[in-house]
Design a protein around this motif. Structure first.
Motif, PDB file in Angstrom:
ATOM      1  N   ASP A  38      -0.534   0.759  -3.682  1.00 28.50           N
ATOM      2  CA  ASP A  38       0.578  -0.038  -2.658  1.00 28.50           C
ATOM      3  C   ASP A  38       1.201  -1.262  -3.260  1.00 28.50           C
ATOM      4  OD1 ASP A  38       1.647  -1.093  -0.617  1.00 28.50           O
ATOM      5  OD2 ASP A  38      -0.300  -1.361   0.762  1.00 28.50           O
ATOM      6  N   PRO A  39       2.384  -0.885  -3.452  1.00 35.04           N
ATOM      7  CA  PRO A  39       3.121  -2.066  -3.910  1.00 35.04           C
ATOM      8  C   PRO A  39       3.375  -3.359  -3.274  1.00 35.04           C
ATOM      9  CG  PRO A  39       4.771  -0.392  -3.381  1.00 35.04           C
ATOM     10  CD  PRO A  39       3.215   0.181  -3.075  1.00 35.04           C
ATOM     11  N   THR A  40       3.217  -3.124  -1.971  1.00 33.61           N
ATOM     12  CA  THR A  40       3.276  -4.110  -1.119  1.00 33.61           C
ATOM     13  C   THR A  40       2.240  -5.227  -0.924  1.00 33.61           C
ATOM     14  OG1 THR A  40       2.282  -3.050   0.905  1.00 33.61           O
ATOM     15  CG2 THR A  40       4.794  -2.714   0.515  1.00 33.61           C
ATOM     16  N   VAL A  41       1.048  -5.003  -1.606  1.00 33.08           N
ATOM     17  CA  VAL A  41      -0.082  -5.785  -1.454  1.00 33.08           C
ATOM     18  C   VAL A  41      -0.468  -6.523  -2.750  1.00 33.08           C
ATOM     19  CG1 VAL A  41      -0.748  -4.862   0.621  1.00 33.08           C
ATOM     20  CG2 VAL A  41      -1.975  -4.128  -1.690  1.00 33.08           C
ATOM     21  N   ALA A  75       0.523  -7.469  -7.151  1.00 37.73           N
ATOM     22  CA  ALA A  75       1.588  -7.941  -8.365  1.00 37.73           C
ATOM     23  C   ALA A  75       2.013  -6.810  -9.194  1.00 37.73           C
ATOM     24  CB  ALA A  75       1.504  -9.323  -8.982  1.00 37.73           C
ATOM     25  N   PRO A  76       0.682  -6.122  -9.868  1.00 38.68           N
ATOM     26  CA  PRO A  76       1.046  -5.333 -11.188  1.00 38.68           C
ATOM     27  C   PRO A  76       2.108  -4.271 -11.286  1.00 38.68           C
ATOM     28  CG  PRO A  76      -1.187  -5.678 -10.642  1.00 38.68           C
ATOM     29  CD  PRO A  76      -0.723  -6.096  -9.387  1.00 38.68           C
ATOM     30  N   VAL A  77       3.138  -4.816 -11.933  1.00 37.33           N
ATOM     31  CA  VAL A  77       4.150  -3.725 -12.133  1.00 37.33           C
ATOM     32  C   VAL A  77       3.771  -2.071 -12.331  1.00 37.33           C
ATOM     33  CG1 VAL A  77       6.080  -3.130 -13.662  1.00 37.33           C
ATOM     34  CG2 VAL A  77       5.761  -5.426 -13.189  1.00 37.33           C
ATOM     35  N   ALA A  78       2.840  -1.746 -12.777  1.00 34.52           N
ATOM     36  CA  ALA A  78       2.259  -0.397 -12.820  1.00 34.52           C
ATOM     37  C   ALA A  78       2.099   0.268 -11.574  1.00 34.52           C
ATOM     38  CB  ALA A  78       1.073  -0.219 -13.635  1.00 34.52           C
ATOM     39  N   ILE A  79       2.127  -0.503 -10.621  1.00 38.10           N
ATOM     40  CA  ILE A  79       2.000   0.096  -9.199  1.00 38.10           C
ATOM     41  C   ILE A  79       3.441   0.715  -8.893  1.00 38.10           C
ATOM     42  CG2 ILE A  79       1.454  -0.131  -6.697  1.00 38.10           C
ATOM     43  CD1 ILE A  79      -0.303  -2.427  -7.641  1.00 38.10           C
ATOM     44  N   ARG A  80       4.345  -0.224  -9.234  1.00 41.06           N
ATOM     45  CA  ARG A  80       5.605   0.245  -8.812  1.00 41.06           C
ATOM     46  C   ARG A  80       6.126   1.380  -9.561  1.00 41.06           C
ATOM     47  NH1 ARG A  80       3.891  -3.945  -7.774  1.00 41.06           N
ATOM     48  NH2 ARG A  80       4.654  -5.471  -6.035  1.00 41.06           N
ATOM     49  N   GLU A  81       6.081   1.230 -10.942  1.00 37.79           N
ATOM     50  CA  GLU A  81       6.299   2.488 -11.882  1.00 37.79           C
ATOM     51  C   GLU A  81       5.746   3.576 -11.449  1.00 37.79           C
ATOM     52  OE1 GLU A  81       6.499  -0.029 -16.190  1.00 37.79           O
ATOM     53  OE2 GLU A  81       4.616   0.689 -15.556  1.00 37.79           O
ATOM     54  N   VAL A  82       4.918   3.810 -10.583  1.00 41.86           N
ATOM     55  CA  VAL A  82       4.567   5.132 -10.010  1.00 41.86           C
ATOM     56  C   VAL A  82       5.099   5.644  -8.605  1.00 41.86           C
ATOM     57  CG1 VAL A  82       2.289   6.580  -9.282  1.00 41.86           C
ATOM     58  CG2 VAL A  82       2.303   5.223 -11.541  1.00 41.86           C
ATOM     59  N   THR A  83       5.018   4.460  -7.831  1.00 42.30           N
ATOM     60  CA  THR A  83       5.359   4.660  -6.433  1.00 42.30           C
ATOM     61  C   THR A  83       6.636   4.538  -5.927  1.00 42.30           C
ATOM     62  OG1 THR A  83       4.758   2.229  -5.841  1.00 42.30           O
ATOM     63  CG2 THR A  83       3.006   3.842  -5.880  1.00 42.30           C
ATOM     64  N   TRP A  84       7.550   3.499  -6.719  1.00 44.66           N
ATOM     65  CA  TRP A  84       8.727   3.119  -5.968  1.00 44.66           C
ATOM     66  C   TRP A  84       9.626   4.176  -6.018  1.00 44.66           C
ATOM     67  CZ3 TRP A  84      13.824   2.426  -8.065  1.00 44.66           C
ATOM     68  CH2 TRP A  84      14.551   2.098  -7.134  1.00 44.66           C
ATOM     69  N   PRO A 124       1.419 -15.105   7.061  1.00 40.28           N
ATOM     70  CA  PRO A 124       0.747 -15.912   6.021  1.00 40.28           C
ATOM     71  C   PRO A 124      -0.582 -15.328   5.395  1.00 40.28           C
ATOM     72  CG  PRO A 124       1.197 -16.944   8.140  1.00 40.28           C
ATOM     73  CD  PRO A 124       1.642 -15.384   8.382  1.00 40.28           C
ATOM     74  N   LYS A 125      -1.133 -14.315   5.893  1.00 36.22           N
ATOM     75  CA  LYS A 125      -2.193 -13.510   5.241  1.00 36.22           C
ATOM     76  C   LYS A 125      -1.846 -12.647   4.117  1.00 36.22           C
ATOM     77  CE  LYS A 125      -5.421 -14.882   9.027  1.00 36.22           C
ATOM     78  NZ  LYS A 125      -6.484 -14.264  10.065  1.00 36.22           N
ATOM     79  N   SER A 126      -0.772 -12.340   4.088  1.00 39.36           N
ATOM     80  CA  SER A 126      -0.045 -11.132   3.230  1.00 39.36           C
ATOM     81  C   SER A 126      -0.474 -11.380   1.926  1.00 39.36           C
ATOM     82  CB  SER A 126       1.305 -11.081   3.490  1.00 39.36           C
ATOM     83  OG  SER A 126       1.927 -10.181   2.468  1.00 39.36           O
ATOM     84  N   THR A 127      -0.635 -10.434   1.152  1.00 37.07           N
ATOM     85  CA  THR A 127      -0.900 -10.709  -0.353  1.00 37.07           C
ATOM     86  C   THR A 127       0.366 -10.156  -1.019  1.00 37.07           C
ATOM     87  OG1 THR A 127      -2.171  -8.435  -0.386  1.00 37.07           O
ATOM     88  CG2 THR A 127      -3.386 -10.664  -0.114  1.00 37.07           C
ATOM     89  N   ASN A 128       1.489  -9.940  -0.361  1.00 36.01           N
ATOM     90  CA  ASN A 128       2.744  -9.441  -0.924  1.00 36.01           C
ATOM     91  C   ASN A 128       3.085 -10.378  -1.971  1.00 36.01           C
ATOM     92  OD1 ASN A 128       5.562  -9.029  -1.360  1.00 36.01           O
ATOM     93  ND2 ASN A 128       5.196  -7.405  -0.048  1.00 36.01           N
ATOM     94  N   ASP A 177       8.440  -4.144  -3.313  1.00 39.11           N
ATOM     95  CA  ASP A 177       7.633  -5.118  -2.534  1.00 39.11           C
ATOM     96  C   ASP A 177       8.256  -4.653  -0.862  1.00 39.11           C
ATOM     97  OD1 ASP A 177       6.162  -6.902  -4.524  1.00 39.11           O
ATOM     98  OD2 ASP A 177       8.397  -6.404  -5.208  1.00 39.11           O
ATOM     99  N   ALA A 178       9.111  -4.228  -0.794  1.00 35.37           N
ATOM    100  CA  ALA A 178       9.897  -4.239   0.460  1.00 35.37           C
ATOM    101  C   ALA A 178       9.718  -2.712   1.075  1.00 35.37           C
ATOM    102  CB  ALA A 178      11.314  -4.601   0.593  1.00 35.37           C
ATOM    103  N   VAL A 179       9.033  -1.748   0.536  1.00 39.93           N
ATOM    104  CA  VAL A 179       9.338  -0.469   0.955  1.00 39.93           C
ATOM    105  C   VAL A 179       8.750  -0.433   2.354  1.00 39.93           C
ATOM    106  CG1 VAL A 179       9.126   0.713  -1.359  1.00 39.93           C
ATOM    107  CG2 VAL A 179       7.028   0.156  -0.182  1.00 39.93           C
ATOM    108  N   ILE A 180       8.720   0.730   2.971  1.00 34.91           N
ATOM    109  CA  ILE A 180       8.341   0.672   4.595  1.00 34.91           C
ATOM    110  C   ILE A 180       7.109   1.619   4.611  1.00 34.91           C
ATOM    111  CG2 ILE A 180       9.147   1.244   6.942  1.00 34.91           C
ATOM    112  CD1 ILE A 180      10.732  -0.772   5.460  1.00 34.91           C
ATOM    113  N   VAL A 181       6.031   0.849   5.131  1.00 30.88           N
ATOM    114  CA  VAL A 181       4.851   1.780   5.318  1.00 30.88           C
ATOM    115  C   VAL A 181       4.583   1.663   6.860  1.00 30.88           C
ATOM    116  CG1 VAL A 181       4.030   1.010   3.031  1.00 30.88           C
ATOM    117  CG2 VAL A 181       3.628  -0.661   5.127  1.00 30.88           C
ATOM    118  N   ALA A 182       3.852   2.566   7.345  1.00 26.10           N
ATOM    119  CA  ALA A 182       3.491   2.912   8.772  1.00 26.10           C
ATOM    120  C   ALA A 182       2.150   2.175   9.109  1.00 26.10           C
ATOM    121  CB  ALA A 182       3.185   4.307   8.993  1.00 26.10           C
TER     122      ALA A 182
END
Length: 493
Positions: free
Chosen positions: A38-41, A43-52, A116-120, A159-164
């Motif tokens: 989940d790239p929205t919660v 920081a590691p770039v490897a998350i985005r490299e798979v999912t974006w 405020p509690k987001s870990t984005n 970090d700004a992808v849409i999740v449900a």
């Protein structure tokens, strides 16, 4: 059977043999395994490299040229004062679980990210937002508190992808997006497998049925896997000394591209002696950037003097502000009270570029009387816990591959522990400036402040050494955004 009949029979038998179809599966190698999906919660770039854009999509996307393009938003309008963005959404889009995508999902995703509690990891993207309105299922109206010159561009980040709302809580282990591929399985320590989404709203564009991301940290093992055909593509090969071999081998395509990755040795400015700018400058004067690039990356990569990508039009070359100068380094250390030597540690992740750079830095520091001890640190888990979260380090080294992320030096809580009000002001003005020329001038000012103040040792821009099977087409040669986008990939027959 006569000779004529026999020949006709043979021709007939050959004509019904089907032609070989192009492959529809792809195995992509990566040096680092993501800690979650989940790239929205996190920081590691490897998350985005798979999912974006493979699993998740945003309102817009960044294309291979670094330009903003429509995605879940088919169009948008910006008010004359730059404070209201009206997005018209694609219709008929579904999430992988079958639920319908609409404006309520956009509002949920962005409200969740800016909570405020987001870990984005990139909450500054959403900081200018005053309100989000959904007048109908296909329309989103975002009103800003102040202008944001890069707002649309930021919305193209992972970090700004849409999740449900129904599935967001479980996305780290069981991702659900609107993208062309669906999550199939994750074998920890080995691979993540994706399958084609049969209900994708642009399904005719996708040529692959299966995509596997394999995680291979050892650089020699990466090379062996590509040569053996166990991996079809390694977009970021960690063996630059062997890259030339692939360039000479017709079975492969080998491309030396660029990334947004500034490789820096971060200094903990809250600790002595790094709270003294004379020490920070002395350490920077001790670094021969050209020799470092040659030794760590076989000459690939560009020396940098500040924290800004050479690929961006606002880049200014600041390498001469604190240049390589051994005698100047010694003089500054003596002036700061360390004429008899200094002993410090560097926490180095296990990535090849980081390990090699740390060894070279240690040798360079020895030339000016600094004993730089290397502490190997597992990445990402241990490094994130010790360095990124707890700030328990002297010096560390890592590449920051998010685009346009100079603002991390304006965050008081970031791991550098760096505070400079003049820098913050320049960056804040750049962020809200919609005039491009004026915004670039503020970015130039901010780059020079960092180069002079040295909150990190600015080393080199990480290159993208991509190697893949010559029959694979559609992979990105450069990385304007951290991703292994396979949405346009196909095989030639």
């Amino acid at each position: 059977m006569t000779k004529r009949l026999l020949t006709a029979a043979l021709l007939l038998s050959v004509s019904v043999i089907p032609a070989f179809a192009a492959k529809t599966s792809l195995v992509v190698g990566m040096p680092i395994e993501p800690p979650g999906l989940d790239p929205t919660v996190a920081a590691p770039v490897a998350i985005r490299e798979v999912t974006w854009v493979n699993l998740y999509e945003g309102l817009v996307r960044i294309d291979r040229a670094g330009k903003v393009q429509p995605l879940l938003a088919k169009s948008w309008e910006v008010s004359p004062d730059g404070l209201t963005y009206t997005f018209r959404l694609q219709e008929g889009v579904k999430f992988h679980d079958g639920s319908t995508f609409d404006s309520a999902d956009v509002k949920f995703a962005f409200d969740r990210a800016r909570d405020p509690k987001s870990t984005n990891a990139q909450k500054q993207i959403f900081a200018p937002i005053a309100s989000i309105e959904t007048p109908d299922p296909a329309t989103v109206v975002i009103k800003l508190k102040e202008t944001s010159g890069n707002f649309l561009y930021y919305l193209g980040w992972g970090d700004a992808v849409i999740v449900a709302p129904e599935t967001a809580a479980g996305n780290a282990a069981n991702p659900v997006g609107t993208g062309p591929f669906k999550f199939k399985s994750w074998t920890r320590g080995d691979r993540v497998e994706l399958v084609r989404n049969p209900d994708y709203w642009q399904k005719d564009k996708i040529k692959l049925d299966n995509v596997t991301f394999r995680f291979i940290s050892d650089s020699q093992a990466q090379v062996a896997a590509v040569k053996a055909g166990d991996v079809d593509a390694f977009p970021n090969l960690a063996a630059p000394e062997l890259f030339a071999e692939f360039q000479k081998d017709s079975r492969f395509k080998a491309v030396a591209g660029n990334t947004e990755g500034e490789t820096v040795a971060g200094l903990n400015s809250a600790k002595k002696p790094f709270d003294d700018v004379r020490v920070r400058r002395a350490l920077m004067h001790a670094v021969d950037r050209k020799a470092l690039v040659e030794g760590a990356y076989s000459g690939f990569g560009q020396p940098i003097g500040s924290f800004f990508s050479p690929n961006h039009p606002a880049f200014v070359d600041t390498t001469n502000i604190v240049p390589y100068d051994v005698e100047k380094a010694k003089a500054l250390l003596k002036e700061a009270g360390y004429g008899n030597g200094l002993s410090i540690t560097i926490k180095s992740p296990q990535m090849a570029y980081a390990s090699r750079s740390a060894e070279l830095l240690s040798a360079m520091m020895a030339e000016v009387g600094v004993d730089l001890k290397i502490v190997p640190t597992e990445f990402p888990a241990k490094w994130i816990e010790e360095v990124f979260k707890n700030k328990d380090y002297d010096v560390t080294i890592v590449s920051h591959t998010e685009p346009l992320d100079i603002d991390i030096f304006a965050r008081d809580s970031y791991y550098f522990n760096y505070k400079n009000d003049k820098f913050k002001t320049a960056l804040a003005e750049a962020a809200k400036t919609t005039d491009e020329k004026a915004r670039y001038a503020k970015y130039a000012e901010a780059q020079k402040i960092l180069a002079e103040d040295v909150p990190a040792l600015f080393l080199f821009q990480l290159p993208k050494l991509g190697v893949w099977n010559a029959k694979v087409q559609g992979l990105w040669e450069n990385s304007p955004i951290p991703s292994n986008d396979v949405t346009e990939v196909s095989w030639t027959e």
